[in-house]
Design an enzyme around this catalytic site. Structure first.
Site, short mmCIF file in Angstrom:
data_model
loop_
_atom_site.label_atom_id
_atom_site.label_comp_id
_atom_site.label_asym_id
_atom_site.label_seq_id
_atom_site.Cartn_x
_atom_site.Cartn_y
_atom_site.Cartn_z
N GLY A 735 0.80 -1.21 0.00
CA GLY A 735 0.00 0.00 0.00
C GLY A 735 0.83 1.26 0.00
O GLY A 735 0.32 2.34 -0.29
N VAL A 739 9.06 -2.20 -3.32
CA VAL A 739 10.25 -2.50 -2.55
C VAL A 739 11.27 -3.15 -3.48
O VAL A 739 10.93 -4.04 -4.27
CB VAL A 739 9.95 -3.46 -1.39
CG1 VAL A 739 11.21 -3.71 -0.56
CG2 VAL A 739 8.84 -2.90 -0.51
N ASP A 855 0.14 -0.52 10.68
CA ASP A 855 -0.03 -1.48 9.59
C ASP A 855 0.68 -2.79 9.92
O ASP A 855 1.55 -3.24 9.19
CB ASP A 855 0.51 -0.90 8.28
CG ASP A 855 0.04 -1.68 7.06
OD1 ASP A 855 -1.02 -2.33 7.15
OD2 ASP A 855 0.72 -1.65 6.03
#
Length: 1024
Positions: A735, A739, A855
């Site tokens: 989200g 990466v 998160d």
């Protein structure tokens, strides 16, 4: 006379009629108007809408049909039940005088606050009072004792303080009293002993510090109770359970407890009790569990305990008991757990213990027992844990132990055992741990050890074992710990040891091993953290493959006959902390790559044949001379400290002067260039003020901020390593962006997370100064279970966050891959949950200001090689503005977000607690607990009613065998805490400090039911 008689009868009639007059004088309409007035002072949380819409002036004549109201036959209110409706308010506007017929008053699991008015004493017909799970404060009203018919009182989990009113002793009908989880801080009133019908009492999690007095049923564990246990408890002859554990009680165990002949459970563990164990306890013939461990008890174990023939569990450990183990304990034919460890017991182990054929766990360690191990113990065919560690036992290990085919753990270390290791131990095919160290064992390691395919820990160190390591040992492929140090073992290491791919620690020091350390031998030891090979006769060169053991933290090669150069590949051991290569015949220069190993804190190269310049840079800048003494080929720099050379810059000494001239010329030019560069940068930055960045051009004005002092790479190197962020280097997307995995020239690997600010609303206008301050805070975090953030950079309209890289990847990947079945066993899963709890507790309670992660998911938990968890992406969400149109995605991931976020969009630390609970459940269940979360949300309570009949064994990951024994208790503990974390109401969730502390307790003291019968609802209630 007749007139007087009539007058008396009239008065008597009037006296009996008074209650009727009072009752009939209060009309249902007045009650309805009063309830509406009270309702106006209440409010419902923003979700769901208020359930009291029927409480209206338009419905005054239908009071008995209102929500949460029940009436008597005369249409007056008899019951008010607002439980779990999450109402918010006080009792200040509730008119108690208008409800004399009220028998049930239930406001539990809501947001009521303020004091409980003393007017509650007017509810003379009340039988049930349940105000639990609210925020009531102040003292418990003293006149509560006027409500003589009360049978059920629940004021638990509030903010009540002060003393327990003695007037409670007047409630002779009271059967249930729960005052737990408040802040009550006085002594327990003796008047409670007058409540002779009391069948359930809970005062846990308060701050009570008084002396215990006579009560009928006691569960007072986990408080701060002091004083002695009174003799008067012996009067409670109907008592079936007595739990006073985990307090600060002193004095002796009363002899009078022997009168509690109905007692089945007696828990007095973890106190400061002294004196002897009363002989009278032998009269408790119904007793099933006796826990007296963790006290200061003295004297001998009473022979009378042998009369407790119903006893299943006996815990007397961690005391100061003396004398011999009574032969009479062999009569406890139903005993399953027998725990006497850490006392001062003497004498021999009774042969009669061989009659305890139901025994599963036997702990006699840390005593002073003598004599031989009885052959009769071979009859304990159900035994799973056999612990005689640290005694003075002599003789040989009985061959009969080979009959204990259910054995998981065998501990015989630290004794004076002699003879050879019996071949019969090879029959213990279920064995996980075998400790025979620190004895006087002789002979060779038996070939049958290869049959122990389940073995994980093997310690045979500090004996007199001889011969070579049998090749069959390589069949023990599950070994994680192997110690054979301090013996007289010889020969070469068998190549079969390379099959041990799970080895974490290998101890082979102080033996007579010979031969080379072959590349094929070490190539599979990728999980190895500690390798001890010192004090042997190893020869030859060190294989380059040793540099592939990237998990190594300790490497000791000292006192051997090793030759050749120290491999440059050792520079890849980025986790290495201790390296000892002293007293060998190593030659050549010390690899410059070692100077840049920032983790290396202890090293020793002394007494070798090393040559070349003495390293004086990097970690060697302040090296002690003792680390290099005895190497006559090493020489100091003539001109002081010089640059460390990498493996690619080695030059021949013949060209040394030429290279130096070129180098000095280049350095002079570079110095001038750098000076000009910084001058221009200073002029450029002096015109910049902290401002809002809205365009990619603004980002271009700022250079990389690599904030970790020990980091040696630049952002330019990172960009080059990923080919300017080519897709082939992308290893994930979430989200917050993509990466990338960057493998730098130095061998270091980093994660790069890219947050795009041009084509997404996820990252709105950011104040650069605030952003930098935030990053600086996060880079100061140092915790074993939190990933390291190196810093950030801004480039081409993007923000880049740089993290350390973990090869094993995310927890989600490990859990759902095929290998997850075998690699993620129950102990590993418990370990992962414990580590994650520690990480969040650190962020919430040890950081100032506290950091809320926002998160927590299985994909944001990364795993080290040994499955130690690392929480990643911490703080990423809080770096982003709450004004973003994509707010829901920013504060969490679907399936892990706390339910309140969908309604009030308020982020607190309890949001992290909820997400932790979801992750913990997912780890244990092997799947996302979506159905369980929906059931919890629909019930909107502290219990899991929708899962009342759901068995724990059916919920756990079906790919694994169900946990058993202590492992079952550990799994049950994790599950119970996880269920508490996903409670719908944030206020009912525990803090992460509580979670971390309790989940680290390893396991529950005991299971309320066998693991196969334990339901989710029962498990959920353990944390209430």
């Amino acid at each position: 006379m007749q007139l007087k008689t009539m007058t008396f009868h009239y008065m008597l009639l009037l006296l009996f009629a008074l209650p009727l007059i009072k009752t009939t004088s209060i009309s249902p309409r007045k009650q309805a108007e009063s309830l509406i007035k009270w309702k106006d002072d209440l409010s419902s949380s923003s979700w769901p809408p208020s359930p009291l819409n029927s409480w209206s002036l338009t419905n005054l004549n239908t009071l008995c049909n209102w929500t949460a109201i029940a009436c008597t036959k005369t249409n007056t209110v008899s019951k008010i039940d607002l439980s779990r409706m999450q109402m918010d308010g006080t009792l200040a506007h509730f008119d108690f005088s208008l409800f004399p017929n009220l028998t049930h008053f239930n406001l539990s699991s809501s947001y009521f606050r303020g004091p409980i008015p003393s007017a509650i004493g007017n509810l003379s017909r009340l039988t049930t009072l349940d105000f639990g799970n609210n925020q009531f404060s102040g003292p418990i009203p003293d006149n509560i004792g006027l409500i003589s018919g009360l049978q059920h009182i629940d004021l638990s989990r509030n903010l009540l303080e002060g003393k327990i009113p003695p007037s409670i002793g007047q409630l002779r009908e009271l059967q249930y009293l729960d005052l737990s989880a408040n802040s009550l801080n006085s002594s327990i009133p003796s008047e409670l002993g007058l409540c002779t019908n009391l069948s359930s009492l809970s005062l846990s999690s308060n701050k009570l510090n008084g002396k215990l007095t006579q009560l009928q049923l006691l569960y007072l564990s986990n408080n701060h109770l002091t004083g002695e246990i009174p003799q008067s408890l012996g009067k409670l002859t109907q008592l079936q359970g007595l739990n006073l554990s985990n307090n600060n009680l002193t004095g002796e165990i009363p002899q009078s407890l022997g009168k509690l002949t109905q007692l089945q459970l007696l828990y007095l563990f973890d106190n400061h009790l002294t004196g002897e164990i009363p002989q009278s306890l032998g009269k408790l013939t119904q007793l099933r569990e006796l826990y007296l461990s963790d006290n200061h008890l003295t004297g001998e174990i009473p022979q009378s305990l042998g009369k407790l023939t119903q006893l299943r569990e006996l815990y007397l450990s961690d005391n100061h008991l003396i004398g011999e183990i009574p032969q009479s304990l062999g009569n406890l034919s139903r005993l399953q757990v027998f725990d006497l460890f850490d006392n001062n017991l003497t004498g021999e182990i009774p042969q009669s213990l061989g009659k305890l054929t139901q025994l599963r766990e036997l702990y006699l360690s840390d005593n002073h027992l003598i004599g031989e191990i009885p052959q009769s113990l071979g009859n304990l065919s159900r035994l799973q844990v056999f612990d005689l560690f640290d005694n003075n036992l002599t003789g040989e290990i009985p061959q009969s132990l080979g009959k204990l085919t259910q054995l998981w753990e065998l501990y015989l270390s630290d004794n004076h055992l002699i003879g050879e290791i019996p071949q019969s131990l090879g029959k213990l095919t279920q064995l996980r741990e075998l400790y025979l160290s620190d004895n006087h064992l002789t002979g060779e390691i038996p070939l049958s050890v290869g049959n122990l395919s389940q073995l994980q820990l093997l310690n045979l160190s500090t004996n007199n074992l001889t011969g070579a390591i049998p090749s069959t040992l390589g069949l023990c492929t599950n070994l994680t710990y192997l110690s054979l140090s301090y013996n007289k073992l010889n020969g070469e290491l068998p190549l079969s040891l390379s099959n041990m791919k799970n080895l974490v620690e290998l101890h082979l020091a102080n033996n007579l091993f010979i031969g080379q350390i072959l590349p094929s031998l070490v190539s599979n030891w990728m999980k190895l953290v500690s390798l001890y090979l010192h004090n042997n006769e190893f020869s030859g060169e060190l294989p380059n493959e040793m540099g592939d053991l990237i998990s190594l933290s300790i490497l000791n090669l000292s006192r051997n006959h090793l030759t050749g150069k120290i491999p440059q590949s050792l520079g890849k051991l980025t986790q290495l902390e201790v390296f000892n290569a002293s007293r060998n015949h190593l030659s050549g220069e010390i690899p410059s790559a070692l100077a840049n190993m920032l983790t290396l804190s202890s090293y020793d190269f002394s007494y070798n044949n090393l040559t070349g310049p003495l390293p004086t840079c990097g970690i060697f800048e302040k090296a002690p001379t003792s680390a290099f003494v005895g190497n006559y080929g090493l020489w100091s720099h003539a001109n002081g400290r010089t640059e460390c050379k990498s493996s690619s810059t080695h030059s021949k000494r013949a060209n040394k002067n030429k290279v130096s001239i070129i180098l000095y010329s280049f350095c002079g030019f570079a110095t001038v260039a750098i000076a000009i560069f910084f001058f221009l940068m200073f002029r450029k930055r002096s015109t910049i003020r902290p401002q809002v960045i809205k365009t990619s051009q603004s980002f271009e004005s700022f250079e990389a901020m690599i904030l970790q002092e020990e980091v040696k790479f630049t952002f330019a190197e990172v960009v080059k390593a990923v080919d300017d962020f080519h897709e082939k280097y992308c290893i994930g997307q979430g989200g917050f962006g993509k990466v990338y995995k960057a493998e730098l020239q130095s061998g270091q690997v980093v994660d790069v997370k890219r947050l795009n600010t041009d084509d997404s609303n996820d990252v709105p206008a950011i104040n650069l100064q605030s952003f930098q301050n935030e990053i600086r805070t996060l880079t100061t975090i140092r915790h074993r279970n939190i990933i390291r953030l190196y810093g950030f950079s801004t480039r081409k309209g993007c923000i880049f966050l740089l993290y350390e890289y973990l090869e094993r990847g995310s927890l989600g990947k490990a859990l759902y891959e095929v290998e997850g079945v075998t690699e993620l066993g129950w102990p590993t899963r418990v370990k992962i949950v414990q580590g994650l709890a520690r990480a969040l507790s650190y962020l919430h309670h040890d950081c100032s200001p506290p950091i809320v992660h926002r998160d927590v998911t299985i994909n944001n938990v990364l795993l080290e090689q040994d499955f130690e968890p690392r929480l990643s992406d911490f703080g990423t969400a809080r770096l982003l503005s709450i004004d973003s149109s994509n707010w829901t995605n920013i504060v969490g991931s679907l399936g892990y977000m706390a339910p309140e976020l969908a309604y009030i969009m308020k982020v607190t630390d309890k949001c992290d607690v909820y997400s932790f609970g979801v992750v913990a459940l997912e780890v244990m269940m092997g799947r996302h607990p979506g159905d369980m979360l929906e059931s919890q949300l629909s019930e909107s309570s502290t219990s899991m009613k929708g899962n009342a009949d759901l068995l724990l064994k059916d919920v756990l990951d079906q790919r694994l065998e169900p946990p058993a024994n202590e492992l079952a208790k550990a799994v049950a503990l994790v599950m119970s805490i996880a269920l508490a974390c996903i409670r719908t109401r944030p206020g009912l969730r525990p803090t992460m400090h509580f979670v971390s502390h309790n989940v680290s307790a390893q396991s529950l003291p005991c299971l309320p039911e066998p693991i196969g019968m334990l339901t989710i609802n029962k498990l959920s209630a353990l944390q209430n």
